[in-house]
Design an enzyme around this catalytic site. Structure first.
Site, short mmCIF file in Angstrom:
data_model
loop_
_atom_site.label_atom_id
_atom_site.label_comp_id
_atom_site.label_asym_id
_atom_site.label_seq_id
_atom_site.Cartn_x
_atom_site.Cartn_y
_atom_site.Cartn_z
N GLU A 171 0.82 -1.21 0.00
CA GLU A 171 0.00 0.00 0.00
C GLU A 171 0.86 1.26 0.00
OE1 GLU A 171 -2.99 -0.32 -0.79
OE2 GLU A 171 -2.99 -2.48 -0.49
N HIS A 174 2.01 2.04 -3.46
CA HIS A 174 1.00 2.73 -4.27
C HIS A 174 1.13 4.24 -4.15
CE1 HIS A 174 -1.64 -0.07 -6.26
NE2 HIS A 174 -1.85 -0.79 -5.16
#
Length: 222
Positions: A171, A174
């Site tokens: 994450e 990202h």
């Protein structure tokens, strides 16, 4: 200088308000959209506390509906350094032991950054809600230190190992414009159907032999 006919860009708060005006889960952006390839803007109060809470709730609902174990704001088109993670880890004991997949309670990561702790890496198949239908083996640091804030601005300084370490790395990547495929062994790329039929083993060792790719020399299962 914009001409009178050029559209005026909306603020991030306007963009989030527009997203939240819809019913149901938020639409997830797929690979190929530039928002997934740019570093996200650090969060510095662009959303007021009420709007931030609503956005976090929508991210969590969207993550659950997908279903997934993490979702970053750019994955719904919002270029802010903000992500949510949560994994109840409903897996058999054999997979839990091999992958270190233990429950990860829900948390919000604001402006996260991670650093590896030690040289050990763990290599496993990994997927992404923005690259639907596919998985590939990614070797990642087996243990990381994560620095971030929560949604209330409180500092987070935590060490993660096993599958939770993989989730927070995925994450956070990202938010830097990085997809898991950038780190993957591309010879391992497999459809979800192939994963179900061939490669759902606790580790990717059999896939490495059959598909002809090497696991890292320092590979270990968490």
């Amino acid at each position: 200088m914009a001409s009178p006919s050029d559209p005026v860009p909306s603020s991030l708060s306007d963009q989030v308000e527009e997203l939240l005006s819809r019913t149901g889960p938020l639409p997830i952006v797929a690979a190929g959209d530039p928002v997934l390839r740019r570093a996200a803007e650090p969060f510095d109060g662009q959303l007021d506390p009420t709007l931030l809470a609503r956005f976090v709730a929508a991210l969590r609902d969207t993550m659950h509906a997908a279903p997934g174990v993490g979702l970053a704001a750019p994955q719904v088109g919002v270029p802010l350094r903000l992500a949510v993670v949560e994994d109840p880890a409903p897996v058999p004991d054999e997979i839990r032991e091999a992958r270190g997949r233990v429950p990860l309670p829900f948390r919000v990561l604001v402006n996260p950054a991670y650093e590896p702790l030690g040289p050990a890496r763990a290599a496993f198949f990994e997927g992404c809600l923005s690259v639907p239908g596919w998985q590939a083996v990614v070797a990642r640091p087996a243990e990381v230190r994560l620095l971030a804030q929560d949604e209330n601005g409180r500092p987070l300084d935590e060490v993660f190992t096993g599958w939770p370490a993989r989730i927070v790395q995925h994450e956070t990547d990202h938010l830097n414009g990085t997809l898991y495929l950038d780190r993957a062994e591309l010879r391992s790329l497999s459809s979800n159907q192939a994963m179900l039929e061939r490669w759902s083993h606790p580790t990717p060792s059999q896939a490495a032999t059959a598909l002809g790719f090497d696991l890292p020399e320092d590979y270990r299962a968490p």
